[in-house]
Design a protein around this motif. Structure first.
Motif, mmCIF file in Angstrom:
data_model
loop_
_atom_site.group_PDB
_atom_site.id
_atom_site.type_symbol
_atom_site.label_atom_id
_atom_site.label_comp_id
_atom_site.label_asym_id
_atom_site.label_seq_id
_atom_site.Cartn_x
_atom_site.Cartn_y
_atom_site.Cartn_z
ATOM 1 N N GLU A 6 19.224 -33.716 87.201
ATOM 2 C CA GLU A 6 20.589 -33.344 86.830
ATOM 3 C C GLU A 6 21.596 -34.322 87.409
ATOM 4 O O GLU A 6 21.353 -34.947 88.451
ATOM 5 C CB GLU A 6 20.932 -31.939 87.349
ATOM 6 N N SER A 7 22.729 -34.412 86.753
ATOM 7 C CA SER A 7 23.842 -35.202 87.254
ATOM 8 C C SER A 7 25.133 -34.642 86.672
ATOM 9 O O SER A 7 25.100 -33.790 85.771
ATOM 10 C CB SER A 7 23.688 -36.677 86.876
ATOM 11 N N GLY A 9 27.669 -33.199 88.518
ATOM 12 C CA GLY A 9 28.387 -32.250 89.355
ATOM 13 C C GLY A 9 29.450 -32.951 90.193
ATOM 14 O O GLY A 9 29.561 -34.172 90.191
ATOM 15 N N LEU A 20 27.769 -31.504 82.792
ATOM 16 C CA LEU A 20 26.516 -31.757 83.469
ATOM 17 C C LEU A 20 25.509 -32.324 82.480
ATOM 18 O O LEU A 20 25.497 -31.956 81.311
ATOM 19 C CB LEU A 20 25.962 -30.469 84.077
ATOM 20 N N CYS A 22 21.245 -33.402 82.126
ATOM 21 C CA CYS A 22 19.902 -33.266 82.670
ATOM 22 C C CYS A 22 18.991 -34.137 81.820
ATOM 23 O O CYS A 22 18.807 -33.866 80.619
ATOM 24 C CB CYS A 22 19.458 -31.817 82.632
ATOM 25 N N TYR A 95 21.153 -25.859 88.010
ATOM 26 C CA TYR A 95 19.811 -26.365 87.768
ATOM 27 C C TYR A 95 19.509 -26.365 86.270
ATOM 28 O O TYR A 95 19.861 -25.417 85.570
ATOM 29 C CB TYR A 95 18.776 -25.461 88.439
ATOM 30 N N THR A 117 22.431 -29.847 90.869
ATOM 31 C CA THR A 117 23.638 -30.634 91.110
ATOM 32 C C THR A 117 24.748 -29.672 91.528
ATOM 33 O O THR A 117 24.924 -28.604 90.928
ATOM 34 C CB THR A 117 24.038 -31.451 89.867
ATOM 35 N N GLN A 118 25.474 -30.052 92.564
ATOM 36 C CA GLN A 118 26.490 -29.167 93.133
ATOM 37 C C GLN A 118 27.784 -29.252 92.335
ATOM 38 O O GLN A 118 28.288 -30.347 92.053
ATOM 39 C CB GLN A 118 26.774 -29.558 94.584
#
Length: 123
Positions: A6-7, A9, A20, A22, A95, A117-118
Motif C-alpha cells: 500500500e501507499s 497514506g 490510497l 495497493c 490495509y 499505510t497510515q
C-alpha cells in the motif's frame, strides 16, 4: 500467491482527500477479489470496501459509501481507495487484502494482506 504493497497514506486536514494505492505482485491479479480494511487505535480492524475481480461490482461499509470509492486497474495490478471529505474518525492504518473466493466484508476470507499505510486526519 500475491504480495501487496500500500501507499498514499499521510497527514491531511479534515475535509481533505487522499487516494490510497495497493500494488500487487504476480501475474494473476485480475483473478483476485480485493478489499480495503482499516484499523484505528484501540479498535478492531473493520471492513471499508471491496471490489470484484472484474471491477464491475463493489461493496462498502454503509457509512463510508458517500465519501470513499474503490476502483482497480488490472493492467497496472493496482487497486485504489479514493477518500474524500475526510474526518478525524477516519484516522487509521489502512490495509488492502486479496482473495480468490469473494469480495465480502469478512476479513477472515482474505488470504493476502499488505503491511498497511497510515492515514491521519487532523481537525
Amino acid at each position: 500467491q500475491v504480495q501487496l504493497v500500500e501507499s498514499g497514506g499521510g497527514l491531511v486536514q479534515a475535509g481533505g482527500s487522499l487516494r490510497l494505492s495497493c500494488i500487487a505482485s504476480g501475474r494473476t491479479f485480475s483473478t483476485y477479489y480485493m478489499g480495503w480494511f482499516r484499523q484505528a487505535p484501540g479498535k478492531e480492524r473493520e471492513f471499508v470496501a471491496s471490489i470484484h475481480w472484474g471491477g464491475g461490482s463493489t461493496r462498502y461499509t454503509g457509512s463510508l459509501k458517500d465519501r470513499f470509492t474503490i476502483s482497480r486497474d488490472n493492467a497496472k495490478n493496482t487497486v485504489y481507495l479514493q477518500m474524500n471529505r475526510l474526518k478525524p474518525e477516519d484516522t487509521a492504518v489502512y490495509y488492502c487484502a486479496a482473495n480468490l473466493m469473494g469480495y465480502g466484508p469478512n476479513e477472515k476470507t482474505y488470504d493476502y494482506w499488505g503491511q498497511g499505510t497510515q492515514v491521519t486526519v487532523t481537525s
